[in-house]
Design a protein around this motif. Structure first.
Motif, PDB file in Angstrom:
ATOM      1  N   ALA A  19     -28.698 -10.843  21.542  1.00 21.25           N
ATOM      2  CA  ALA A  19     -29.488 -11.923  20.953  1.00 21.25           C
ATOM      3  C   ALA A  19     -29.162 -12.123  19.491  1.00 21.25           C
ATOM      4  O   ALA A  19     -29.023 -13.269  19.023  1.00 21.25           O
ATOM      5  N   ILE A  20     -29.014 -11.034  18.767  1.00 19.48           N
ATOM      6  CA  ILE A  20     -28.808 -11.160  17.326  1.00 19.48           C
ATOM      7  C   ILE A  20     -27.437 -11.744  17.007  1.00 19.48           C
ATOM      8  O   ILE A  20     -27.216 -12.310  15.938  1.00 19.48           O
ATOM      9  N   VAL A  21     -26.496 -11.620  17.973  1.00 17.33           N
ATOM     10  CA  VAL A  21     -25.187 -12.248  17.808  1.00 17.33           C
ATOM     11  C   VAL A  21     -25.246 -13.712  18.228  1.00 17.33           C
ATOM     12  O   VAL A  21     -24.635 -14.583  17.601  1.00 17.33           O
ATOM     13  N   ALA A  22     -26.009 -14.004  19.292  1.00 15.43           N
ATOM     14  CA  ALA A  22     -26.017 -15.345  19.881  1.00 15.43           C
ATOM     15  C   ALA A  22     -26.860 -16.350  19.102  1.00 15.43           C
ATOM     16  O   ALA A  22     -26.623 -17.559  19.198  1.00 15.43           O
ATOM     17  N   VAL A  23     -27.837 -15.884  18.324  1.00 13.32           N
ATOM     18  CA  VAL A  23     -28.755 -16.804  17.642  1.00 13.32           C
ATOM     19  C   VAL A  23     -28.007 -17.741  16.697  1.00 13.32           C
ATOM     20  O   VAL A  23     -28.228 -18.960  16.695  1.00 13.32           O
ATOM     21  N   GLY A  24     -27.102 -17.185  15.892  1.00 17.18           N
ATOM     22  CA  GLY A  24     -26.342 -18.022  14.973  1.00 17.18           C
ATOM     23  C   GLY A  24     -25.453 -19.005  15.693  1.00 17.18           C
ATOM     24  O   GLY A  24     -25.288 -20.161  15.266  1.00 17.18           O
ATOM     25  N   LEU A  25     -24.885 -18.576  16.811  1.00 21.63           N
ATOM     26  CA  LEU A  25     -23.999 -19.438  17.592  1.00 21.63           C
ATOM     27  C   LEU A  25     -24.759 -20.618  18.177  1.00 21.63           C
ATOM     28  O   LEU A  25     -24.291 -21.772  18.121  1.00 21.63           O
ATOM     29  N   THR A  26     -25.929 -20.368  18.726  1.00 21.28           N
ATOM     30  CA  THR A  26     -26.711 -21.456  19.336  1.00 21.28           C
ATOM     31  C   THR A  26     -27.284 -22.390  18.276  1.00 21.28           C
ATOM     32  O   THR A  26     -27.449 -23.587  18.520  1.00 21.28           O
ATOM     33  N   LEU A  27     -27.561 -21.874  17.072  1.00 21.63           N
ATOM     34  CA  LEU A  27     -28.039 -22.731  15.987  1.00 21.63           C
ATOM     35  C   LEU A  27     -26.954 -23.729  15.588  1.00 21.63           C
ATOM     36  O   LEU A  27     -27.217 -24.925  15.433  1.00 21.63           O
ATOM     37  N   ILE A  28     -25.724 -23.228  15.434  1.00 19.26           N
ATOM     38  CA  ILE A  28     -24.615 -24.106  15.047  1.00 19.26           C
ATOM     39  C   ILE A  28     -24.375 -25.166  16.113  1.00 19.26           C
ATOM     40  O   ILE A  28     -24.219 -26.350  15.816  1.00 19.26           O
ATOM     41  N   PHE A  29     -24.370 -24.748  17.374  1.00 25.01           N
ATOM     42  CA  PHE A  29     -24.127 -25.721  18.440  1.00 25.01           C
ATOM     43  C   PHE A  29     -25.270 -26.726  18.528  1.00 25.01           C
ATOM     44  O   PHE A  29     -25.035 -27.925  18.735  1.00 25.01           O
ATOM     45  N   GLY A  30     -26.498 -26.258  18.397  1.00 26.40           N
ATOM     46  CA  GLY A  30     -27.643 -27.146  18.540  1.00 26.40           C
ATOM     47  C   GLY A  30     -27.687 -28.236  17.488  1.00 26.40           C
ATOM     48  O   GLY A  30     -28.166 -29.340  17.749  1.00 26.40           O
ATOM     49  N   ILE A  31     -27.169 -27.961  16.287  1.00 26.33           N
ATOM     50  CA  ILE A  31     -27.245 -28.930  15.194  1.00 26.33           C
ATOM     51  C   ILE A  31     -25.920 -29.667  14.997  1.00 26.33           C
ATOM     52  O   ILE A  31     -25.858 -30.887  15.014  1.00 26.33           O
ATOM     53  N   VAL A  32     -24.857 -28.904  14.810  1.00 24.98           N
ATOM     54  CA  VAL A  32     -23.558 -29.502  14.475  1.00 24.98           C
ATOM     55  C   VAL A  32     -22.835 -29.999  15.716  1.00 24.98           C
ATOM     56  O   VAL A  32     -21.926 -30.814  15.639  1.00 24.98           O
ATOM     57  N   LYS A  33     -23.243 -29.504  16.899  1.00 26.77           N
ATOM     58  CA  LYS A  33     -22.616 -29.856  18.178  1.00 26.77           C
ATOM     59  C   LYS A  33     -21.143 -29.425  18.217  1.00 26.77           C
ATOM     60  O   LYS A  33     -20.290 -30.127  18.772  1.00 26.77           O
ATOM     61  N   VAL A  34     -20.856 -28.282  17.607  1.00 27.78           N
ATOM     62  CA  VAL A  34     -19.502 -27.727  17.609  1.00 27.78           C
ATOM     63  C   VAL A  34     -19.563 -26.324  18.193  1.00 27.78           C
ATOM     64  O   VAL A  34     -20.403 -25.512  17.784  1.00 27.78           O
ATOM     65  N   VAL A  35     -18.688 -26.036  19.157  1.00 23.74           N
ATOM     66  CA  VAL A  35     -18.589 -24.691  19.710  1.00 23.74           C
ATOM     67  C   VAL A  35     -17.686 -23.884  18.794  1.00 23.74           C
ATOM     68  O   VAL A  35     -16.486 -24.145  18.703  1.00 23.74           O
TER      69      VAL A  35
END
Length: 295
Positions: A19-35
């Motif tokens: 979770a602590i690794v994935a939170v930043g990843l999902t934040l970036i995708f949710g806002i910037v829409k970039v994987v």
């Protein structure tokens, strides 16, 4: 029963780690829409920084957070400003993905050039000390990661829901054009969001470094599972990423014990595919997506 409780504890601790690794990843995708395929390499950079700060200054690994988090925020912000942002108007969105893949490769090779292929071990400083809670035994560092993952999820949700900047971020996620018409600097929001997402993985790096050996390819292991977690929880959903992490951690723990360690990934991806077949939007779907703005 003791075995079941131990497996549950192991699964929850592992889920907190994911979770602590994935939170930043999902934040970036949710806002910037970039994987961001360089997310794992951001983690690797943070772990090496933790190793250097700990070794050079002789401090507790957790103290490195005052160096690692701002450094990762800066790296993330510069990545968005110098690499992603110039490509935002490209007709093919895949160009942005290829850019992050290229950044990932560059960071891995840079780490190989600077540190070599040898493993770097950050001093544990008591974080490998086992703690017994009834019949369950976990490491103190695992508890720290689990508590930090909960705090990070709650903190980000409060930030997004209750601050002016958080509301601006959610407005951009919902409708970029409308946000621009309302006077929001969208490019600035994207830079800030990418920086916050990278800073989150900086927190993860500080917590993980004392428990795992650091190498140039260490990020690959964590980011692969993080991508599964992000999709499973619902793309862009921070609570979904946390719940998805716990699900994956529990599956990994029980499958490793009852099926065999070599079949854990088969079980994880099997359940992952099954859930997506039954619920393609992920466990949380759109209801708790970051793009949802409360009235």
């Amino acid at each position: 029963m003791d075995t079941i409780l131990q497996l549950l504890a192991n699964g929850l601790m592992l889920g907190g780690l994911f979770a602590i690794v994935a939170v930043g990843l999902t934040l970036i995708f949710g806002i910037v829409k970039v994987v961001n395929f360089a997310h794992g390499e951001f983690l690797m950079v943070g772990m090496y920084l933790t190793f250097l700060v700990t070794r050079m200054l002789g401090l507790h690994p957790f103290v490195a957070v005052i160096v690692v988090v701002p450094a990762l925020f800066l790296i993330g912000a510069l990545t968005q400003r110098l690499i992603i942002q110039p490509l935002m108007s490209a007709r093919d969105d895949h160009i942005q993905i290829f850019a992050t893949v290229g950044l990932s490769t560059a960071l891995i090779n840079l780490a190989l050039l600077v540190f070599g292929a040898d493993i770097a071990n950050t001093p544990a400083s008591g974080l490998r000390t086992p703690i017994e809670i009834g019949p369950v035994r976990v490491l103190s560092g695992q508890i720290a990661i689990f508590v930090a993952s909960i705090a990070l999820v709650i903190g980000l949700q409060l930030f997004l829901q209750n601050t002016a900047m958080g509301r601006a971020i959610r407005a951009v996620a919902q409708n970029r054009s409308a946000a621009q018409l309302m006077g929001i600097n969208v490019d600035r929001i994207y830079i800030l969001t990418f920086g916050i997402g990278a800073a989150c993985v900086g927190v993860a790096a500080v917590l993980i470094a004392p428990l795992y050996p650091t190498s140039p390819t260490i990020g690959t292991y964590f980011v692969l599972t993080a991508f599964v977690v992000v999709v499973l929880g619902g793309l862009g959903s921070i609570p979904g990423a946390f719940v998805g992490s716990l699900v994956i951690g529990l599956i990994d723990s029980f499958a490793g014990f009852y099926i065999g360690s070599d079949m854990r990934e088969v079980a994880v991806f099997g359940v992952f595919l099954l859930i997506l077949i039954l619920r393609p939007a992920g466990l949380f779907g759109k209801q708790l997506n970051l793009s949802h703005v409360s009235p």
